[in-house]
Design a protein around this motif. Sequence first.
Motif, PDB file in Angstrom:
ATOM      1  N   THR A  27       0.845  -1.185   0.000  1.00  0.00           N
ATOM      2  CA  THR A  27       0.000   0.000   0.000  1.00  0.00           C
ATOM      3  C   THR A  27       0.885   1.241   0.000  1.00  0.00           C
ATOM      4  O   THR A  27       1.819   1.341   0.797  1.00  0.00           O
ATOM      5  CB  THR A  27      -0.918   0.014   1.238  1.00  0.00           C
ATOM      6  N   VAL A  28       0.579   2.169  -0.899  1.00  0.00           N
ATOM      7  CA  VAL A  28       1.291   3.448  -0.969  1.00  0.00           C
ATOM      8  C   VAL A  28       0.249   4.545  -0.810  1.00  0.00           C
ATOM      9  O   VAL A  28      -0.766   4.544  -1.507  1.00  0.00           O
ATOM     10  CB  VAL A  28       2.051   3.609  -2.300  1.00  0.00           C
ATOM     11  N   GLN A  29       0.502   5.477   0.107  1.00  0.00           N
ATOM     12  CA  GLN A  29      -0.417   6.589   0.344  1.00  0.00           C
ATOM     13  C   GLN A  29       0.306   7.902   0.074  1.00  0.00           C
ATOM     14  O   GLN A  29       1.460   8.080   0.462  1.00  0.00           O
ATOM     15  CB  GLN A  29      -0.931   6.561   1.779  1.00  0.00           C
ATOM     16  N   ASN A  30      -0.399   8.827  -0.596  1.00  0.00           N
ATOM     17  CA  ASN A  30       0.153  10.145  -0.899  1.00  0.00           C
ATOM     18  C   ASN A  30      -0.473  11.161   0.044  1.00  0.00           C
ATOM     19  O   ASN A  30      -1.659  11.471  -0.058  1.00  0.00           O
ATOM     20  CB  ASN A  30      -0.123  10.525  -2.350  1.00  0.00           C
ATOM     21  N   LYS A  31       0.327  11.714   0.940  1.00  0.00           N
ATOM     22  CA  LYS A  31      -0.147  12.721   1.887  1.00  0.00           C
ATOM     23  C   LYS A  31       0.231  14.129   1.438  1.00  0.00           C
ATOM     24  O   LYS A  31       0.051  15.083   2.181  1.00  0.00           O
ATOM     25  CB  LYS A  31       0.422  12.432   3.274  1.00  0.00           C
ATOM     26  N   GLY A  32       0.736  14.242   0.209  1.00  0.00           N
ATOM     27  CA  GLY A  32       1.179  15.530  -0.308  1.00  0.00           C
ATOM     28  C   GLY A  32       0.119  16.228  -1.143  1.00  0.00           C
ATOM     29  O   GLY A  32      -1.054  15.834  -1.169  1.00  0.00           O
ATOM     30  N   SER A  33       0.547  17.240  -1.873  1.00  0.00           N
ATOM     31  CA  SER A  33      -0.382  18.062  -2.651  1.00  0.00           C
ATOM     32  C   SER A  33      -0.226  17.870  -4.160  1.00  0.00           C
ATOM     33  O   SER A  33      -0.950  18.495  -4.926  1.00  0.00           O
ATOM     34  CB  SER A  33      -0.185  19.545  -2.298  1.00  0.00           C
ATOM     35  N   THR A  34       0.706  17.001  -4.588  1.00  0.00           N
ATOM     36  CA  THR A  34       0.877  16.730  -6.019  1.00  0.00           C
ATOM     37  C   THR A  34       0.930  15.227  -6.248  1.00  0.00           C
ATOM     38  O   THR A  34       1.305  14.455  -5.354  1.00  0.00           O
ATOM     39  CB  THR A  34       2.177  17.360  -6.574  1.00  0.00           C
ATOM     40  N   THR A  35       0.566  14.787  -7.441  1.00  0.00           N
ATOM     41  CA  THR A  35       0.642  13.370  -7.804  1.00  0.00           C
ATOM     42  C   THR A  35       2.099  12.913  -7.752  1.00  0.00           C
ATOM     43  O   THR A  35       2.994  13.614  -8.206  1.00  0.00           O
ATOM     44  CB  THR A  35       0.052  13.145  -9.205  1.00  0.00           C
ATOM     45  N   GLN A  36       2.319  11.738  -7.176  1.00  0.00           N
ATOM     46  CA  GLN A  36       3.664  11.192  -7.021  1.00  0.00           C
ATOM     47  C   GLN A  36       3.772   9.851  -7.744  1.00  0.00           C
ATOM     48  O   GLN A  36       2.851   9.037  -7.695  1.00  0.00           O
ATOM     49  CB  GLN A  36       3.986  10.981  -5.536  1.00  0.00           C
ATOM     50  N   SER A  37       4.900   9.623  -8.408  1.00  0.00           N
ATOM     51  CA  SER A  37       5.202   8.336  -9.038  1.00  0.00           C
ATOM     52  C   SER A  37       6.110   7.538  -8.112  1.00  0.00           C
ATOM     53  O   SER A  37       6.877   8.107  -7.329  1.00  0.00           O
ATOM     54  CB  SER A  37       5.890   8.552 -10.382  1.00  0.00           C
ATOM     55  N   PHE A  38       6.043   6.214  -8.225  1.00  0.00           N
ATOM     56  CA  PHE A  38       6.841   5.356  -7.344  1.00  0.00           C
ATOM     57  C   PHE A  38       7.042   3.995  -7.994  1.00  0.00           C
ATOM     58  O   PHE A  38       6.373   3.641  -8.975  1.00  0.00           O
ATOM     59  CB  PHE A  38       6.150   5.177  -5.987  1.00  0.00           C
ATOM     60  N   GLN A  39       7.952   3.217  -7.432  1.00  0.00           N
ATOM     61  CA  GLN A  39       8.136   1.809  -7.741  1.00  0.00           C
ATOM     62  C   GLN A  39       8.183   1.078  -6.405  1.00  0.00           C
ATOM     63  O   GLN A  39       8.764   1.584  -5.431  1.00  0.00           O
ATOM     64  CB  GLN A  39       9.447   1.560  -8.487  1.00  0.00           C
ATOM     65  N   ILE A  40       7.564  -0.100  -6.347  1.00  0.00           N
ATOM     66  CA  ILE A  40       7.561  -0.891  -5.121  1.00  0.00           C
ATOM     67  C   ILE A  40       7.614  -2.358  -5.510  1.00  0.00           C
ATOM     68  O   ILE A  40       7.029  -2.759  -6.524  1.00  0.00           O
ATOM     69  CB  ILE A  40       6.330  -0.563  -4.233  1.00  0.00           C
ATOM     70  N   GLY A  41       8.320  -3.161  -4.743  1.00  0.00           N
ATOM     71  CA  GLY A  41       8.423  -4.577  -5.049  1.00  0.00           C
ATOM     72  C   GLY A  41       9.203  -5.320  -3.984  1.00  0.00           C
ATOM     73  O   GLY A  41       9.594  -4.752  -2.960  1.00  0.00           O
TER      74      GLY A  41
END
Length: 183
Positions: A27-41
């Motif tokens: 689970t990835v949650q964005n607590k900021g004000s802009t869309t964020q990209s990520f990689q998880i594995g």
Amino acid sequence: VSVGNSLTAQTTLNIAYGGRYVKITYTVQNKGSTTQSFQIGSSADVMIDNNDYAVVTGTDTGLSMDGSPKNNYKLSLVAPDCDTLWFGHYAQAYNNIFTDLSDKATPYTRDSGMAWSWSGSVAPDQTWSRYVLIGAGELPPTPNAPVLDSDNDFNLNAGGIVTITGTATADGDKPASDTVYVS
């Protein structure tokens, strides 16, 4: 775990399918004000009952490891929506978390590792979530894909996409309590 100025990530493990599989939820949650990209594995050094040379191969839904002829055990990674799946030498698994192996049909017969991952983006105040299933031992048939049942949670966020399979009628009858309407 904080993974940046505005992103947090969490990995949760639960027992699924009658105790035959472990469900690993990312689970990835964005607590900021802009869309964020990520990689998880994740990656793993895998073996079955001291058989470090069990054959690993790709399947329609993920990866499979077969312990025969040394034992009758199997390991199944059910991960049909991962962006990358990799298997090969165990010491290289961590370095290949974000690598998609192009030839998953050729079996790997040495001391092995596996890796899987997703790339995504999450809008402000939104949550992204995916999972894999891992089963080992004398397994029942591999589930075709992670499916929803009474032991699984389901979250759909604004802008999210979900595939729902089933039947629908337009006869106007009052729906049962388990019916979902999508417009």
